[in-house]
Scaffold this motif. Structure first.
Motif, mmCIF file in Angstrom:
data_model
loop_
_atom_site.group_PDB
_atom_site.id
_atom_site.type_symbol
_atom_site.label_atom_id
_atom_site.label_comp_id
_atom_site.label_asym_id
_atom_site.label_seq_id
_atom_site.Cartn_x
_atom_site.Cartn_y
_atom_site.Cartn_z
ATOM 1 N N VAL A 65 0.840 -1.207 0.000
ATOM 2 C CA VAL A 65 0.000 0.000 0.000
ATOM 3 C C VAL A 65 0.873 1.255 0.000
ATOM 4 O O VAL A 65 0.651 2.186 -0.785
ATOM 5 N N ALA A 66 1.856 1.297 0.870
ATOM 6 C CA ALA A 66 2.762 2.445 0.912
ATOM 7 C C ALA A 66 3.564 2.550 -0.384
ATOM 8 O O ALA A 66 3.820 3.651 -0.888
ATOM 9 N N ALA A 118 1.397 4.107 -2.940
ATOM 10 C CA ALA A 118 1.189 5.526 -2.650
ATOM 11 C C ALA A 118 2.354 6.375 -3.142
ATOM 12 O O ALA A 118 2.169 7.439 -3.737
ATOM 13 N N ASN A 146 -7.184 3.760 0.005
ATOM 14 C CA ASN A 146 -6.149 3.231 0.898
ATOM 15 C C ASN A 146 -4.766 3.841 0.647
ATOM 16 O O ASN A 146 -3.839 3.625 1.419
ATOM 17 N N THR A 147 -4.618 4.604 -0.452
ATOM 18 C CA THR A 147 -3.329 5.264 -0.710
ATOM 19 C C THR A 147 -3.436 6.790 -0.697
ATOM 20 O O THR A 147 -2.408 7.468 -0.691
ATOM 21 N N THR A 182 -0.213 9.384 -0.237
ATOM 22 C CA THR A 182 0.310 10.094 -1.401
ATOM 23 C C THR A 182 0.311 11.595 -1.157
ATOM 24 O O THR A 182 1.281 12.300 -1.493
ATOM 25 N N ALA A 208 -0.576 -0.716 -8.519
ATOM 26 C CA ALA A 208 0.671 -0.977 -7.801
ATOM 27 C C ALA A 208 1.727 -1.568 -8.732
ATOM 28 O O ALA A 208 2.897 -1.174 -8.702
#
Length: 450
Positions: A48-49, A52, A128-129, A133, A271
Motif C-alpha cells: 500500500v505504501a 502511494a 487506501n493510498t 500520497t 501498484a
C-alpha cells in the motif's frame, strides 16, 4: 572542482562521451536514491505504501519538470555565450536566470500546495493510498526551492563544460538519502513522510555542492549589476526556457490522464504498473545523459558557427544511444522480473499479481527504449541550437498519443492498451523531432536562422 570544457575543438564522439558519462553516473545515483526510497518503503511499509509513493510520480513530475525545463532553457544561453566567448553576456544571463528562478519557485510552491488535494481526487487515487500520497507530495513540493536551485546551478556548470561537479553532488546526495531513508523509515518509522524528508534533505546537499563550485569559478562571478532586472535578457531567457517547461508540462498532463486510467483498473494493477514506472528513470538515464552532452555540444558549436560539427556529433551520439538502448532492452527481458520483486515484501499472492502486471509493462518499455533514446538525442540537439519550439510541439504529440491511446486502446485490448500508450508517445514524438532537427540544420546551414 569547477572546470570548463571547450567543445568546439576536438573529436565530437570523445567530447560528448567524456561529458555525458559523469552525467550518466550522476543520473544513476539520482535514480538509485529514488529506487532506494521505493525499496525501503515497499519492504518496510508494504504494498500500500509502495503504491502511494510510486503513484505520485506523474504529479511530482508535472510540478518539478517546470523548474527543470526553465533551468535547461536558461543553460542554452549560457552555453551559446560561452561558445561565442561572450563572458559578460554569460554572467548577465546567469544573474537574470537566478531572478526568474526565484519568482518561479514562489509561484509553483503556492499553486502545488493549494491544488494538491483536488488533483488527487480528480486522478481517482484509491482510498487506501490517498492520504499517504498527499502527505508524501506535500513534503516533496516543500523542497522545490532546492530542486530549482540545484538544476539551475548544475545547468550553468554543464553549459561551460563541467559535468564533473554535478556528479559529485549526486554522489553526496545519494549517500545522504540512503542514510536518512534507513534512519527515518526503518528506525524512526516515519513511513512515507520519512522517505520524502530524506529526499528533500539530500537535494539540499546537492545544491550546496553546486553552489560552492559556481562560487569558485571566476567565469560565473555574478555582480550586483548582473542581478538588476533586465527585461531584454529575461525575455530572451524565457523565450528559451518557457517552451521546454511548457513541453514538460504538456507531457505531464498526458501522464496524469494515463495515471487516472491506470488507477481505474484497481489497486493491484496500479501498484504493479507504478512499480515498473519507478524503474523508468533508471532505464532512460543514459539517454538523458547523452542528451545533455548533445545539448551542450550543439549549443557551443552553434555559438561558434560550426554546424558541420553539430551534424557529426548528433549522428554519432544517436548511434551510441541506440546501441546502449538495445543492451538495456536485452537486460530487462532477462532480469526485469527479479528486479521488480526486490521492491515488494507483502502477502505472496498479492505480490505475485503485482509482479505480473509490472513485468508486462516493463517489457513494453524495453521494446520502445530505442525510440525514447532517439527522442532524447534529437530534442537536446534542437534545444542546443536554440530551437525550443519544436521540442515543445513534440510534447503535444506525446500528449495526444498518450491520451488517445490510454482512452481508446483499453476499450479493445484492456490492460495491454495501457501498456502500449506509453511507447506510442515516444515513437510519435521521436519522429517529429528527427524531422524537425533536419529542417533546423538545413535552415542554419543556409544562413536562415529561425
Amino acid at each position: 572542482m569547477a572546470r570548463t570544457r571547450d567543445m568546439t575543438q576536438g573529436n565530437p564522439t570523445r567530447l560528448i562521451l567524456l561529458f555525458s558519462l559523469p552525467i550518466a553516473a550522476g543520473n544513476l545515483l539520482q535514480q538509485l536514491y529514488n529506487i532506494i526510497d521505493t525499496l525501503v518503503i515497499g519492504r518496510g511499509e508494504g504494498v500500500v505504501a509502495l503504491a502511494a509513493v510510486s503513484g505520485s510520480g506523474w504529479l511530482d513530475w508535472a510540478v518539478l519538470s517546470i523548474t527543470l525545463g526553465l533551468a535547461q532553457g536558461f543553460a542554452i544561453q549560457i552555453a551559446q555565450s560561452f561558445g561565442a566567448g561572450e563572458h559578460g553576456m554569460l554572467r548577465r544571463a546567469a544573474g537574470q536566470s537566478i531572478l526568474l528562478s526565484i519568482f518561479t519557485v514562489l509561484f509553483l510552491e503556492l499553486g502545488s500546495q493549494l491544488f494538491l488535494n483536488p488533483l488527487l481526487h480528480l486522478l481517482r487515487f484509491p482510498d487506501n493510498t490517498f492520504a499517504l500520497t498527499e502527505r508524501y507530495l506535500r513534503i516533496i513540493f516543500a523542497g522545490m526551492g532546492f530542486v530549482m536551485a540545484y538544476n539551475l546551478l548544475a545547468g550553468f556548470l554543464q553549459a561551460v563544460g563541467n559535468s564533473r561537479t554535478p556528479l559529485l553532488a549526486m554522489i553526496a546526495a545519494t549517500c545522504t538519502n540512503v542514510a536518512l531513508d534507513m534512519l527515518f523509515v526503518l528506525v524512526f518509522r516515519w513511513g512515507v513522510s520519512g522517505a520524502a524528508l530524506a529526499t528533500v534533505l539530500s537535494q539540499a546537499v546537492s545544491f550546496c555542492i553546486a553552489l560552492i563550485a559556481v562560487i569558485r569559478l571566476p567565469l560565473l562571478h555574478i555582480t550586483r549589476d548582473d542581478l538588476w532586472p533586465d527585461r531584454h535578457i529575461m525575455s530572451k531567457l524565457l523565450h528559451l526556457g518557457m517552451p521546454i517547461a511548457f513541453g514538460n508540462l504538456v507531457i505531464s498532463l498526458g501522464g496524469l490522464v494515463l495515471q487516472r486510467v491506470v488507477n481505474g483498473f484497481g489497486f493491484i494493477f496500479m501498484a504493479g504498473y507504478n512499480a515498473a514506472s519507478r524503474l523508468q528513470g533508471m532505464i532512460e538515464l543514459f539517454g538523458t545523459a547523452i542528451g545533455a552532452g548533445v545539448s551542450t555540444f550543439s549549443g557551443q558549436n552553434c555559438g561558434a558557427g560550426r554546424f558541420d560539427r553539430v551534424r557529426e556529433g548528433v549522428r554519432k551520439a544517436s548511434l551510441i544511444a541506440i546501441i546502449v538502448a538495445l543492451l538495456i532492452t536485452a537486460a530487462l527481458l532477462i532480469w526485469g522480473k527479479p528486479l521488480l520483486s526486490l521492491f515488494m515484501d507483502d502477502d505472496p499472492q498479492i505480490v505475485d499479481q503485482v509482479l505480473t502486471y509490472g513485468y508486462r509493462f516493463l517489457i513494453f518499455m524495453a521494446i520502445g527504449l530505442p525510440f525514447l533514446y532517439l527522442l532524447f538525442t534529437h530534442r537536446s540537439a534542437l534545444q542546443g541550437l536554440g530551437d525550443t519550439l519544436i521540442p515543445m510541439i513534440s510534447g503535444f504529440v506525446e500528449l495526444a498519443f498518450r491520451v488517445l491511446c490510454s482512452i481508446i486502446m483499453p476499450l479493445f485490448l484492456g490492460e495491454w492498451g495501457v501498456y502500449f500508450s506509453e511507447i506510442s508517445a515516444w515513437i510519435g514524438a521521436a519522429a517529429l523531432l528527427i524531422i524537425g532537427y533536419q529542417y533546423r540544420m538545413r535552415r542554419l546551414e543556409s544562413g536562415k536562422n529561425i
